[in-house]
Write an enzyme that holds these catalytic residues in place. Structure first.
Site, short mmCIF file in Angstrom:
data_model
loop_
_atom_site.label_atom_id
_atom_site.label_comp_id
_atom_site.label_asym_id
_atom_site.label_seq_id
_atom_site.Cartn_x
_atom_site.Cartn_y
_atom_site.Cartn_z
CB SER A 185 29.18 35.95 35.93
OG SER A 185 29.97 34.84 36.00
CG HIS A 229 31.55 40.03 36.31
ND1 HIS A 229 30.56 40.34 35.42
CD2 HIS A 229 31.92 38.76 36.05
CE1 HIS A 229 30.33 39.29 34.65
NE2 HIS A 229 31.15 38.32 35.02
CD GLU A 274 29.27 43.88 34.41
OE1 GLU A 274 28.36 44.36 33.73
OE2 GLU A 274 29.20 42.72 34.88
CG ASN A 283 26.85 38.02 31.73
OD1 ASN A 283 27.30 38.11 30.58
ND2 ASN A 283 27.54 37.46 32.71
#
Ligand code: 3H9
Length: 647
Positions: free
Chosen positions: A402, A423, A435, A473
């Site tokens: 991540s 991800h 992702e 994120n």
């Protein structure tokens, strides 16, 4: 007629609609159906009609692409009325899905038959509108008010078996066309039921509506409550009056920001899994998947892939870890058994396709291997060194990192063109977002394989470029930073959380951190500091250093009583942060939400400029599917666009 064709089976006319891909009810479909009723009524040889569709589904509803344009005659309610008023009874023969206007047309027919795999429903609220062609008026007359409330306010389609029990359809059939014709023929020898519009409907007590209101209410989402109002109106007024009321509400909502936002997400969701840049590029076949690491993430990935029919090899360090990993996968299927989604027998079948091992050589035949081990570059590189040694030369090798740079993880891999970031979000068997992070070396067919995997797993695949945190994120970090900035300006923590709940998030930024734990992000920041990066101290750092890591330590941004998850504003937090708070800003809930969503959108703009995301739609999908952004607000990019155009 170009979309409708008619074939005669004795005295029954079989009317087939063919408007690919989903037989959406466009202007042309409305026109042809309207005219077809007159044509069949005028034909003395025809005594009944069967309406059936070519392709994968019955009519999927009004053509959503026409929603942005002015309505054109004949309007759908008139088409439904026309079918219901036909001299010859019509039978709707349903396969695939009869949704929205499609089901409204079916309700205009005197009978509805469906194959077992079919679904019927009124998903209009998921598009920010209410049914606009009698869904709120005919459904309660057809199947009772409870069923109508459930169908209309949830927007969830109902499988044929359940719909039969509820009275939404009249018969379940196996050979759709011939059984529907036989049904129509038999019906001619019996007394016809009343048209749905003429069936009686009794008003319901106040309690019923209050209860339904509580169940249908979602912060900031107006369509379900407007649909409920329309259903209530239909129980308390005559058919024609109720129809006029429904239409007025439908047209009002059709032009709303909420409807525009939901349409935006509807089309973005359908575009994302098949990016135009990958057109014509064949993905590599994926039947056997290796997963490295059997923790929560690895087990979730294994569970998701197994559910999609793939064979799984789960690799762990030692026998104990293998057993723990397999048990973690088992728990996922246990959950499905408990919820009634899986039989014990199927559970056993699922587990039979998951093999655990400590030996990387077991991966010699895997088509794809996904690494989900500890976020430490050395550990990950060691995994890929092994994979480079044992895997087939054409196997796709993926990391689930991540935060680390996938290029650094792939360093030293003999053929980096088969390497990619995938991800997943935790729990990986549930969360929709995926992702997909190619490196500059990733081969196009490896990227296409990532998307194909996303589709096979029924996930929302979005391509992301390489930067810290990728798309999701990175925006989360900015969102939290802005929320902390508000705290330093004197806005109460609880007010910020309440504002975001009011906007439509299930949780505000601070209560969400208390639930997940403040220490994860703290450790990342500390790691970056240890590497010499300049990472300013956050308010969260102050709390973690004081031992406040969230609910698991009895307190984070809030205090928690023993065994109680209710957040309580904390005097200790106020004292810890007192030095950093230097204002007394008074902002309303919407102003707070505006600031935070604005910050997310600003980060999104930067992400777009840097080429990290392919489109604003992709950013919106990431937020909606991975971070709880309310879909009826359309995602931060859409919301910011609306705000800017209103200014
Ligand atoms: C309504 O009916 C209002 C009325 O009450 C009142 C009116 C007055 N229109 O989903 P897929 C396209 S509101 C236009 O991948 P699947 C979709 O964009 C409507 N286009 O297929 C995609 O295009 P592309 C209520 C539509 O097999 C392609 O079809 N109805 C529509 O996985 C394939 O779609 C709904 O909300 C549409 N209505 O699933 C139903 N629907 O290939 C919405 C789809 O260019 N639709 N497209 O990307 C669905 O739920 C699914 O499409 C369905 C098939 C389950 C039917």
């Amino acid at each position: 007629m170009t979309l409708l064709t008619v074939r005669r089976d004795g005295e029954i006319a079989v009317v087939t609609l063919d408007n690919p891909p989903v037989n959406a009810i466009s202007e042309a479909v409305r026109k042809e159906l309207f005219e077809m009723v007159g044509q069949l009524d005028a034909d003395p040889e025809v005594r009944a009609a069967v309406l059936i569709c070519a392709g994968r589904t019955f009519l999927a509803g009004a053509d959503v692409r026409e929603f942005g344009k002015p309505p054109v005659e004949p309007h759908l309610p008139d088409v439904v009325d026309r079918i219901e008023g036909a001299e010859k009874p019509w039978v709707a023969a349903i396969h695939g899905a009869a949704l929205g206007g499609g089901f409204e047309i079916a309700m205009g027919c005197r009978f509805r038959v469906a194959v077992e795999s079919a679904r019927v429903g009124l998903p209009e609220v998921t598009l920010g509108v209410i049914p606009g062609a009698s869904g709120t008026v005919r459904t309660p007359r057809l199947a009772g008010i409870e069923t109508a409330v459930d169908l209309v306010t949830s927007g969830r389609p109902m499988p044929a078996g359940k719909a039969l029990k509820a009275g939404l359809i009249d018969a379940a059939v196996s050979d759709l066309e011939s059984d529907a014709v036989a049904f129509a023929r038999a019906a001619l020898n019996a007394e016809l039921p009343l048209p749905v519009s003429q069936r009686p409907l009794a008003p319901m007590p106040e309690d019923f509506w209050q209860d339904a209101r509580k169940r249908a209410a979602t912060a900031g989402h107006q369509a379900p409550l407007r649909a409920l109002d329309s259903l209530r109106f239909a129980t308390e007024h005559g058919f024609a009056e109720a129809m006029a009321h429904e239409r007025e509400t439908f047209l009002d909502l059709r032009g709303s920001d909420e409807a525009a936002a939901l349409r935006h997400i509807f089309f973005a969701e359908r575009a994302a899994p098949k990016p135009s840049a990958l057109k014509g590029i064949e993905p590599r076949p994926v039947r056997t998947v290796g997963v490295i690491g059997g923790g929560t993430m690895g087990a979730g990935i294994a569970g998701a892939c197994r559910e999609a029919g793939m064979e799984i090899i789960l690799i762990e360090r030692d026998d104990e870890a293998v057993a723990r990993g397999l048990a973690n996968v088992g728990k996922i299927f246990d959950g499905a058994v408990k919820r009634g989604k899986l039989s014990e027998e199927d559970r056993a079948g699922r587990m039979a396709g998951v093999r655990g091992s400590t030996d990387y050589a077991e991966l010699a035949d895997a088509d794809l291997v996904i690494e989900a081990v500890f976020e430490e570059i050395g550990v990950k590189r060691a995994v890929f060194a092994e994979l480079g040694r044992v895997c087939r030369a054409d196997a796709v090798l993926a990391t689930n990192t991540s935060y680390l740079d996938p290029r650094a993880i792939a360093e030293g891999l003999p053929d980096p063109s088969r390497f990619i970031g995938l991800h997943f979000f935790s729990p990986a068997h549930i969360m929709k977002l995926l992702e997909i992070v190619p490196t500059p070396d990733t081969a196009p067919d490896v990227l296409a394989t990532g998307f194909a995997l996303g589709r096979a797993l029924n996930k929302m695949p979005v391509q992301a470029g390489i930067c810290e945190g990728f798309i999701g994120n990175r925006i989360l970090k900015r969102y939290r930073a802005e929320a902390e900035a508000l705290v330093t300006q004197g806005v109460a923590i609880a007010e910020i959380d309440a504002a975001m709940r009011g906007y439509g998030f299930r949780m505000g930024p601070f209560e969400a951190q208390d639930l997940g734990g403040l220490d994860i992000a703290f450790l990342q920041r500390e790691g970056a500091r240890a590497e010499g990066q300049d990472v300013p101290e956050t308010l969260g750092d102050i709390l973690v250093r004081a031992g406040r890591k969230g609910q698991k330590t009895g307190g984070g941004w809030y205090d928690y009583a023993e065994g109680d998850r209710t957040p309580k504003p904390s005097a200790s937090v106020a004292a810890l942060l007192a030095d950093r708070v230097s204002g007394s800003a008074a902002l309303s809930g919407p102003q707070i939400a505006d600031r935070l969503v604005g910050a997310m959108a600003a980060e999104g703009e930067a992400i777009l400029r840097e080429g990290i995301a392919q489109s604003p739609q992709d950013i919106d999908l990431v937020e909606v599917h991975g971070y709880g952004f309310p879909r009826w607000k359309g995602g931060p990019m859409f919301a910011a666009g609306l705000r800017d155009s209103a200014r």
